[in-house]
Enzyme design. Sequence first.
Site, short mmCIF file in Angstrom:
data_model
loop_
_atom_site.label_atom_id
_atom_site.label_comp_id
_atom_site.label_asym_id
_atom_site.label_seq_id
_atom_site.Cartn_x
_atom_site.Cartn_y
_atom_site.Cartn_z
N ALA A 37 -11.34 12.28 -44.50
CA ALA A 37 -12.12 12.10 -45.72
C ALA A 37 -13.48 12.73 -45.48
O ALA A 37 -13.90 12.90 -44.33
CB ALA A 37 -12.26 10.61 -46.01
N GLY A 48 -8.18 10.62 -42.73
CA GLY A 48 -7.47 10.80 -44.00
C GLY A 48 -6.50 11.97 -43.97
O GLY A 48 -5.53 12.00 -44.73
N GLU A 57 -3.44 10.67 -42.39
CA GLU A 57 -2.83 9.76 -43.38
C GLU A 57 -2.12 10.56 -44.47
O GLU A 57 -1.03 10.19 -44.92
CB GLU A 57 -3.91 8.84 -43.96
CG GLU A 57 -4.42 7.83 -42.93
CD GLU A 57 -5.66 7.08 -43.36
OE1 GLU A 57 -6.65 7.74 -43.74
OE2 GLU A 57 -5.66 5.83 -43.32
N GLU A 117 -11.41 6.94 -37.12
CA GLU A 117 -12.33 6.20 -37.98
C GLU A 117 -13.23 5.23 -37.23
O GLU A 117 -14.38 5.02 -37.62
CB GLU A 117 -11.54 5.43 -39.07
CG GLU A 117 -10.97 6.31 -40.18
CD GLU A 117 -9.58 6.83 -39.86
OE1 GLU A 117 -9.16 6.82 -38.68
OE2 GLU A 117 -8.89 7.26 -40.80
N1 DAK Z 1 -16.01 15.48 -43.55
C1 DAK Z 1 -16.96 16.36 -43.92
N2 DAK Z 1 -17.18 17.51 -43.29
C2 DAK Z 1 -16.44 17.80 -42.20
C3 DAK Z 1 -15.45 16.92 -41.72
C4 DAK Z 1 -15.22 15.70 -42.45
N3 DAK Z 1 -14.27 14.82 -42.13
N4 DAK Z 1 -14.91 17.45 -40.62
C5 DAK Z 1 -15.53 18.62 -40.42
N5 DAK Z 1 -16.45 18.84 -41.35
C6 DAK Z 1 -17.35 19.99 -41.49
C7 DAK Z 1 -18.44 19.95 -40.44
O1 DAK Z 1 -19.49 19.11 -40.85
C8 DAK Z 1 -18.84 21.42 -40.39
O2 DAK Z 1 -19.65 21.69 -41.49
P1 DAK Z 1 -20.99 22.62 -41.33
O3 DAK Z 1 -21.82 21.94 -40.33
O4 DAK Z 1 -20.44 23.95 -40.87
O5 DAK Z 1 -21.56 22.65 -42.73
C9 DAK Z 1 -17.53 22.12 -40.59
O6 DAK Z 1 -16.65 21.20 -41.21
C10 DAK Z 1 -16.90 22.58 -39.29
O7 DAK Z 1 -16.81 21.45 -38.44
P2 DAK Z 1 -17.36 21.46 -36.92
O8 DAK Z 1 -18.51 22.40 -36.78
O9 DAK Z 1 -17.56 20.06 -36.53
O10 DAK Z 1 -16.12 22.10 -36.16
P3 DAK Z 1 -15.70 21.85 -34.64
O11 DAK Z 1 -14.65 22.87 -34.33
O12 DAK Z 1 -16.89 21.79 -33.75
O13 DAK Z 1 -15.03 20.39 -34.64
C11 DAK Z 1 -13.62 18.62 -35.52
C12 DAK Z 1 -13.85 20.16 -35.39
C13 DAK Z 1 -12.47 18.39 -36.47
C14 DAK Z 1 -13.25 18.05 -34.13
C15 DAK Z 1 -14.93 17.96 -36.03
O14 DAK Z 1 -15.33 18.65 -37.20
C16 DAK Z 1 -14.76 16.52 -36.37
O15 DAK Z 1 -14.73 15.67 -35.48
N6 DAK Z 1 -14.68 16.23 -37.69
C17 DAK Z 1 -14.63 14.85 -38.15
C18 DAK Z 1 -13.27 14.27 -37.89
C19 DAK Z 1 -13.19 12.84 -38.36
O16 DAK Z 1 -13.91 11.96 -37.84
N7 DAK Z 1 -12.30 12.61 -39.32
C20 DAK Z 1 -12.13 11.29 -39.86
C21 DAK Z 1 -13.00 11.18 -41.05
S1 DAK Z 1 -13.05 9.51 -41.61
C22 DAK Z 1 -11.83 4.73 -47.04
C23 DAK Z 1 -10.60 5.22 -46.93
C24 DAK Z 1 -10.33 6.23 -46.08
C25 DAK Z 1 -11.31 6.80 -45.31
C26 DAK Z 1 -12.56 6.32 -45.45
C27 DAK Z 1 -12.86 5.30 -46.29
N8 DAK Z 1 -12.14 3.66 -47.92
C28 DAK Z 1 -11.41 2.40 -47.65
C29 DAK Z 1 -13.44 3.58 -48.47
C30 DAK Z 1 -11.02 7.87 -44.42
C31 DAK Z 1 -11.87 8.15 -43.43
C32 DAK Z 1 -11.78 9.35 -42.65
O17 DAK Z 1 -10.92 10.19 -42.79
#
Ligand code: DAK
Length: 261
Positions: free
Chosen positions: A67, A112, A115, A135
Amino acid sequence: MNFKNLLLEQPEPGLYLLTINRPRALNALNAATLAELMQAIACVSADAGARALLVTGSGDKAFVAGADIAEMQGLSAVQAQAFSVAGMNVMHGLEALSVPVIALVNGYALGGGCELAMACDWIIASDRAVFGQPEVNLGIPPGFGGTQRLTRLVGRARALELVTTARQVRAEEALAIGLVTRVVPAAELREAGLAVARSIAAKAPVAVRLAKQAVQRGQDLDLASACTHETSLFALTFATADQKEGMRAFVEKRAARFLGE
Ligand code: DAK
């Protein structure tokens, strides 16, 4: 149909390819993308000629990196609930499609994104795929059904280990634990997906749909009820022209020509 964050194509008759298309944010799911996903699902659902849906991410780095964290960080509890409902609706919408839905995971499938892949009927991964539910690193548990679908796919202990440690799993391990059904070289992922979709499209469409329904509904029933449900669906196919054609073709030693009725 024109989308801002998605591409919905029909590379071949009856075969849909849906691409999450925000490569600069690693295809992260924001509210606008979730709304477009609902429209795309409705579009496939409305097409009686649809035979299979493939879901993938654009670029060579990510399926969906989760997400959209930037968008989510400031949400109130009420807004978070609306966001969760929007995501849950997308996951349920994919599951409710009558045709098989296959995720082609071409890179990161995190949070997400994992998921979303698990809400598809099965997952084919590229050898560069990485799965995880990170998460807890962000102060939240999974919120689009991840705790439930991951548990059903890999079992309680493995699901708990992955969800509570945020450990990421590469393609080969994902195959070993039953999260994905196949791993292919990255360059061959699209063609591998299309080949499976083509093989589904060559089968009797009503039988394919009812088989999906039997597996899906049966999972939530006790064995006896699930088998009774299967019996009803099985019997129903004897009212289709395709059952007559399929069996006649076998007896006549020729390929069947299915009509989808
Ligand atoms: N959201 C927004 N932007 C993201 C992103 C994300 N999940 N993942 C990556 N990006 C963006 C980065 O910010 C970066 O943007 P700029 O800085 O270039 O503007 C760009 O994509 C490239 O990412 P990186 O520079 O970080 O690339 P790397 O190769 O260094 O790293 C990575 C890749 C995938 C390991 C890293 O980007 C990363 O760790 N990303 C986050 C992964 C993550 O934590 N995903 C889980 C998200 S939480 C809910 C229901 C569901 C959810 C939430 C609430 N409700 C009940 C309310 C779901 C939650 C989730 O999915």
